[in-house]
Design a protein around this motif. Structure first.
Motif, PDB file in Angstrom:
ATOM      1  N   GLU A  79       0.786  -1.454   0.201  1.00  0.00           N
ATOM      2  CA  GLU A  79       0.170   0.121   0.184  1.00  0.00           C
ATOM      3  C   GLU A  79       1.045   1.033   0.297  1.00  0.00           C
ATOM      4  O   GLU A  79       0.701   2.209  -0.740  1.00  0.00           O
ATOM      5  CB  GLU A  79      -0.802   0.260   1.058  1.00  0.00           C
ATOM      6  CG  GLU A  79      -1.457   1.184   0.676  1.00  0.00           C
ATOM      7  CD  GLU A  79      -3.209   1.110   1.936  1.00  0.00           C
ATOM      8  OE1 GLU A  79      -3.744   1.753   2.081  1.00  0.00           O
ATOM      9  OE2 GLU A  79      -2.888   0.360   2.949  1.00  0.00           O
ATOM     10  N   LEU A  80       1.860   1.183   1.183  1.00  0.00           N
ATOM     11  CA  LEU A  80       2.655   1.886   0.705  1.00  0.00           C
ATOM     12  C   LEU A  80       3.298   2.822  -0.262  1.00  0.00           C
ATOM     13  O   LEU A  80       3.567   3.910  -1.233  1.00  0.00           O
ATOM     14  CB  LEU A  80       4.147   1.896   1.991  1.00  0.00           C
ATOM     15  CG  LEU A  80       3.795   2.316   3.474  1.00  0.00           C
ATOM     16  CD1 LEU A  80       5.020   1.932   3.794  1.00  0.00           C
ATOM     17  CD2 LEU A  80       3.096   3.700   3.547  1.00  0.00           C
ATOM     18  N   GLY A  81       3.710   1.242  -1.572  1.00  0.00           N
ATOM     19  CA  GLY A  81       4.288   1.446  -2.519  1.00  0.00           C
ATOM     20  C   GLY A  81       3.461   2.222  -3.621  1.00  0.00           C
ATOM     21  O   GLY A  81       3.920   3.385  -4.328  1.00  0.00           O
ATOM     22  N   ALA A  82       2.045   1.799  -3.734  1.00  0.00           N
ATOM     23  CA  ALA A  82       0.710   1.827  -4.311  1.00  0.00           C
ATOM     24  C   ALA A  82       1.185   3.908  -3.722  1.00  0.00           C
ATOM     25  O   ALA A  82       0.684   4.753  -4.773  1.00  0.00           O
ATOM     26  CB  ALA A  82      -0.157   1.258  -4.483  1.00  0.00           C
ATOM     27  N   ILE A  83       0.856   4.170  -2.589  1.00  0.00           N
ATOM     28  CA  ILE A  83       0.467   6.141  -2.046  1.00  0.00           C
ATOM     29  C   ILE A  83       1.714   6.035  -2.545  1.00  0.00           C
ATOM     30  O   ILE A  83       2.060   8.022  -3.294  1.00  0.00           O
ATOM     31  CB  ILE A  83       0.603   5.822  -1.234  1.00  0.00           C
ATOM     32  CG1 ILE A  83      -0.728   5.593  -0.820  1.00  0.00           C
ATOM     33  CG2 ILE A  83       0.364   7.127  -0.531  1.00  0.00           C
ATOM     34  CD1 ILE A  83      -0.603   5.206   0.562  1.00  0.00           C
TER      35      ILE A  83
END
Length: 275
Positions: A79-83
């Motif tokens: 999720e952090l990568g997508a954000i």
């Protein structure tokens, strides 16, 4: 106390840390208020300060994701990568820059959200736990940084994070040492930046200048500290020579600048949440 306000406060602290890094001068090879033409970096200081503000929503979203998840999991890492990829797009629309800072600050902000009230090595340890997971949704094409890391055996940004940000910790130690000696805050921050430059295997430098150039930068940074640091007359003279040399060569140790921003963020913790 609403979680959203906590997340926004962490994001604001991270953007402030990046802004303080940008304001610092003279930074050898890095953009600062003197260098509006941005000879080395091709991005002027004013545009970088403006685009830094575009990181805030993404960083707040990263903090919210970490707070909601509650622990370092593969899902949180993805999720952090997508954000982060979405935030890169927003920053590009605002003028660009800060990719390395976004990586470091994003993980550190998420770590601070996971460990409320934590400071120093507690935060970098939490970031290490997050970075230990692979981003399953990341594009399969290699980045320039990962290609350079593979070519030269350098740790790169991912290796730095997976090791618990050792250069952020070294910068924090340098900040504390220079402050305890009674030096001005600007000197503490410059000495911290030079401490990072001394040993960081900066993939941006390896890409533009190769191993010889990286060693040249590391030696120049060490010479300033060996001369007494930036709070001494000899150190300031060495810094001026080093700064002129890097600008003439158009070599930019951007990785060191990003990690100094990370250290300044961690140094600001714990942050006070405004009502």
């Amino acid at each position: 106390m609403r979680g959203s306000r906590q997340d926004e406060t962490l994001a604001e602290a991270a953007v402030m840390a990046l802004t303080r890094q940008l304001e610092l001068a003279p930074k050898p090879g890095l953009p600062d208020p003197r260098d509006l033409r941005a000879r080395a970096t091709r991005q002027d200081h004013r545009s970088l300060r403006w685009s830094a503000k575009a990181l805030a929503p993404g960083l707040a979203a990263m903090a919210a994701a970490a707070r909601r998840t509650g622990r370092a999991t593969p899902g949180l890492r993805a999720e952090l990568g997508a954000i982060g990829r979405s935030t890169e797009h927003s920053v590009a629309l605002a003028g660009g820059g800060h990719r390395g800072a976004l990586w470091a600050l994003g993980l550190l902000v998420a770590a601070a959200a996971l460990e409320p009230g934590a400071t120093g090595t507690e935060v970098t340890a939490a970031a290490k736990r997050i970075a230990a997971h692979t981003d399953r949704r990341a594009p399969r094409r290699p980045s320039r940084g990962s290609t350079v890391s593979a070519t030269y055996g350098a740790a790169g940004a991912r290796g730095e994070a997976r090791a618990g940000f050792p250069h952020v910790r070294r910068a924090l130690d340098a900040l504390a040492a220079t402050r305890s000696a009674g030096a001005p805050e600007s000197c503490a921050r410059l000495d911290a930046l030079l401490t990072v430059m001394c040993t960081l295997q900066d993939t941006e430098l390896l890409h533009t200048a190769g191993p010889h150039g990286l060693r040249h930068v590391q030696t120049g940074a060490r010479a300033v500290l060996d001369a007494g640091g930036t709070s001494t007359e000899a150190g300031r003279a060495a810094l001026a020579a080093f700064d002129g040399d890097l600008h003439a060569r158009a070599w930019s140790p951007r990785g060191s600048g990003a990690l100094l921003a990370g250290a300044l963020f961690v140094d600001s913790l714990p942050v006070t949440v405004r009502a």
